[in-house]
Scaffold this motif. Structure first.
Motif, PDB file in Angstrom:
ATOM      1  N   GLY A  80       0.782  -1.238   0.000  1.00 55.71           N
ATOM      2  CA  GLY A  80       0.000   0.000   0.000  1.00 55.71           C
ATOM      3  C   GLY A  80       0.811   1.284   0.000  1.00 55.71           C
ATOM      4  N   HIS A  81       2.079   1.195  -0.397  1.00 54.59           N
ATOM      5  CA  HIS A  81       2.889   2.411  -0.490  1.00 54.59           C
ATOM      6  C   HIS A  81       2.685   3.068  -1.855  1.00 54.59           C
ATOM      7  N   SER A  82       3.058   4.336  -1.968  1.00 51.67           N
ATOM      8  CA  SER A  82       2.948   5.038  -3.250  1.00 51.67           C
ATOM      9  C   SER A  82       4.194   4.798  -4.104  1.00 51.67           C
ATOM     10  N   ILE A  83       3.972   4.871  -5.414  1.00 52.74           N
ATOM     11  CA  ILE A  83       5.053   4.701  -6.379  1.00 52.74           C
ATOM     12  C   ILE A  83       5.258   6.014  -7.129  1.00 52.74           C
ATOM     13  N   GLY A  84       6.526   6.418  -7.267  1.00 50.08           N
ATOM     14  CA  GLY A  84       6.847   7.576  -8.092  1.00 50.08           C
ATOM     15  C   GLY A  84       7.875   7.190  -9.150  1.00 50.08           C
ATOM     16  N   ASN A  85       7.929   7.997 -10.203  1.00 43.57           N
ATOM     17  CA  ASN A  85       8.854   7.778 -11.325  1.00 43.57           C
ATOM     18  C   ASN A  85      10.192   8.463 -11.032  1.00 43.57           C
ATOM     19  N   HIS A  86      11.283   7.741 -11.271  1.00 47.13           N
ATOM     20  CA  HIS A  86      12.635   8.285 -11.018  1.00 47.13           C
ATOM     21  C   HIS A  86      13.516   8.069 -12.258  1.00 47.13           C
ATOM     22  N   THR A  87      12.885   8.096 -13.418  1.00 48.44           N
ATOM     23  CA  THR A  87      13.449   7.796 -14.752  1.00 48.44           C
ATOM     24  C   THR A  87      13.807   6.311 -14.890  1.00 48.44           C
ATOM     25  N   HIS A  88      14.097   5.908 -16.122  1.00 51.18           N
ATOM     26  CA  HIS A  88      14.407   4.489 -16.373  1.00 51.18           C
ATOM     27  C   HIS A  88      15.866   4.160 -16.045  1.00 51.18           C
ATOM     28  N   ASN A  89      16.749   5.116 -16.301  1.00 58.57           N
ATOM     29  CA  ASN A  89      18.198   4.867 -16.118  1.00 58.57           C
ATOM     30  C   ASN A  89      18.876   5.850 -15.166  1.00 58.57           C
ATOM     31  N   HIS A  90      18.102   6.485 -14.315  1.00 59.44           N
ATOM     32  CA  HIS A  90      18.655   7.427 -13.336  1.00 59.44           C
ATOM     33  C   HIS A  90      19.452   8.537 -14.029  1.00 59.44           C
ATOM     34  N   LEU A  91      18.770   9.230 -14.934  1.00 61.89           N
ATOM     35  CA  LEU A  91      19.429  10.276 -15.720  1.00 61.89           C
ATOM     36  C   LEU A  91      19.603  11.572 -14.932  1.00 61.89           C
ATOM     37  N   ASN A  92      20.717  12.217 -15.181  1.00 58.89           N
ATOM     38  CA  ASN A  92      20.982  13.564 -14.669  1.00 58.89           C
ATOM     39  C   ASN A  92      20.416  14.557 -15.691  1.00 58.89           C
ATOM     40  N   GLY A  93      19.374  15.281 -15.296  1.00 61.21           N
ATOM     41  CA  GLY A  93      18.708  16.191 -16.227  1.00 61.21           C
ATOM     42  C   GLY A  93      19.614  17.283 -16.776  1.00 61.21           C
ATOM     43  N   TRP A  94      20.572  17.714 -15.978  1.00 63.04           N
ATOM     44  CA  TRP A  94      21.434  18.819 -16.403  1.00 63.04           C
ATOM     45  C   TRP A  94      22.302  18.462 -17.604  1.00 63.04           C
ATOM     46  N   ILE A  95      22.632  17.173 -17.779  1.00 60.84           N
ATOM     47  CA  ILE A  95      23.530  16.792 -18.880  1.00 60.84           C
ATOM     48  C   ILE A  95      22.813  15.979 -19.951  1.00 60.84           C
ATOM     49  N   ASN A  96      21.471  15.950 -19.887  1.00 60.18           N
ATOM     50  CA  ASN A  96      20.714  15.229 -20.917  1.00 60.18           C
ATOM     51  C   ASN A  96      19.741  16.169 -21.624  1.00 60.18           C
ATOM     52  N   LYS A  97      19.583  15.922 -22.935  1.00 63.24           N
ATOM     53  CA  LYS A  97      18.645  16.744 -23.712  1.00 63.24           C
ATOM     54  C   LYS A  97      17.226  16.477 -23.233  1.00 63.24           C
ATOM     55  N   THR A  98      16.398  17.489 -23.343  1.00 59.07           N
ATOM     56  CA  THR A  98      15.028  17.366 -22.833  1.00 59.07           C
ATOM     57  C   THR A  98      14.287  16.200 -23.485  1.00 59.07           C
ATOM     58  N   ASP A  99      14.429  16.036 -24.812  1.00 59.80           N
ATOM     59  CA  ASP A  99      13.743  14.925 -25.498  1.00 59.80           C
ATOM     60  C   ASP A  99      14.162  13.574 -24.934  1.00 59.80           C
ATOM     61  N   ASP A 100      15.473  13.406 -24.739  1.00 60.29           N
ATOM     62  CA  ASP A 100      15.994  12.136 -24.209  1.00 60.29           C
ATOM     63  C   ASP A 100      15.500  11.910 -22.779  1.00 60.29           C
ATOM     64  N   TYR A 101      15.476  12.995 -22.037  1.00 56.10           N
ATOM     65  CA  TYR A 101      15.056  12.911 -20.633  1.00 56.10           C
ATOM     66  C   TYR A 101      13.595  12.474 -20.536  1.00 56.10           C
ATOM     67  N   ILE A 102      12.757  13.099 -21.339  1.00 54.96           N
ATOM     68  CA  ILE A 102      11.324  12.777 -21.301  1.00 54.96           C
ATOM     69  C   ILE A 102      11.080  11.355 -21.804  1.00 54.96           C
ATOM     70  N   LYS A 103      11.836  10.934 -22.825  1.00 56.68           N
ATOM     71  CA  LYS A 103      11.694   9.547 -23.316  1.00 56.68           C
ATOM     72  C   LYS A 103      12.058   8.558 -22.219  1.00 56.68           C
ATOM     73  N   ASN A 104      13.102   8.876 -21.471  1.00 58.50           N
ATOM     74  CA  ASN A 104      13.543   7.991 -20.394  1.00 58.50           C
ATOM     75  C   ASN A 104      12.515   7.943 -19.263  1.00 58.50           C
ATOM     76  N   PHE A 105      11.942   9.087 -18.983  1.00 64.96           N
ATOM     77  CA  PHE A 105      10.833   9.168 -18.006  1.00 64.96           C
ATOM     78  C   PHE A 105       9.682   8.276 -18.476  1.00 64.96           C
ATOM     79  N   GLN A 106       9.347   8.383 -19.785  1.00 61.98           N
ATOM     80  CA  GLN A 106       8.214   7.651 -20.353  1.00 61.98           C
ATOM     81  C   GLN A 106       8.451   6.146 -20.305  1.00 61.98           C
ATOM     82  N   LEU A 107       9.706   5.764 -20.521  1.00 59.17           N
ATOM     83  CA  LEU A 107      10.076   4.346 -20.463  1.00 59.17           C
ATOM     84  C   LEU A 107       9.753   3.775 -19.074  1.00 59.17           C
TER      85      LEU A 107
END
Ligand SMILES: [Zn+2]
Length: 221
Positions: A80-107
């Motif tokens: 009964g705990h909550s689940i949150g998204n933390h990306t698929h590969n633990h990406l650092n947003g500062w060094i990743n392009k927004t498109d790649d970051y969002i795709k990884n989130f979506q994965l």
């Protein structure tokens, strides 16, 4: 000086008001969060510790770890705990392009939504639209896109720094118990790296909070 702060300053909260730093309430509710799992044995140990105090928490899971350990992910949901998204590969947003970051989130999102469990995390409300950026590092364009998709970006009020190999377990405990107040969102890690500190700190934090009449709840929006 350490490259992080334990208690998030009010100025930071005001400057970055698009993020959720705490959840103010009058009922002494506190929100423990665990990042980077599921991790064999460690996540299960965390679940058992939480259960001893009838506490609910939030797990910001990494997609690839859910793929590797689906049975542990199922246990988090069934407790009964909550689940949150933390990306698929633990990406650092500062060094990743927004498109790649969002795709990884979506994965990661797809892994969660197709996970086979008796309890459907989305239908049961155990999967609110919440996201925590790995390292707390996210670019404004990435944050904006996720918020447009209806997600809340969950940061924290108190960082236990359980991941820091250079602090003692007593210091890690003080980081938490000295700073937690009603509404605090607190960060821990159910990871191998953090376990040296977490194993000492979590049982004591849980005891301290329950003895002081705090209610330990999962993040739900
Ligand atoms: Zn992380």
């Amino acid at each position: 000086m350490k490259p992080y702060w334990i208690k998030t300053h009010q100025i930071i909260k005001k400057l970055f008001s698009n993020f959720v730093w705490d959840i103010p309430n009058n009922e002494n509710k506190v929100y423990l969060t665990f990042d980077d799992g599921p991790t064999p044995e460690i996540t299960e140990w965390v679940l058992a510790e939480l259960e001893k105090h009838n506490a609910k928490a939030t797990f910001f899971c990494i997609g690839k770890n859910i793929v590797a350990h689906p049975e542990i992910f199922t246990k988090i949901i069934e407790k009964g705990h909550s689940i949150g998204n933390h990306t698929h590969n633990h990406l650092n947003g500062w060094i990743n392009k927004t498109d790649d970051y969002i795709k990884n989130f979506q994965l990661c999102e797809n892994i969660i939504s197709t996970h086979k469990s008796k309890i459907n995390p989305e239908a049961s409300g155990l999967k609110p639209k919440i996201f925590r950026p790995p390292y707390g590092k996210i670019k404004p364009a990435q944050s904006k896109k996720l918020r447009q998709l209806g997600y809340k970006i969950i940061m924290w009020d108190v960082l236990s720094a359980d991941f820091d190999q250079n602090i003692s377990k007593e210091e890690c405990l003080n980081n938490t118990v000295n700073h937690i107040q009603s509404g605090s969102i607190v960060v821990f890690h159910d990871s191998v790296k953090a376990f040296k500190n977490l194993e000492y700190v979590l049982p004591r934090v849980l005891k301290h909070l329950t003895q002081n009449n705090f209610k330990l709840e999962a993040i739900r929006f």
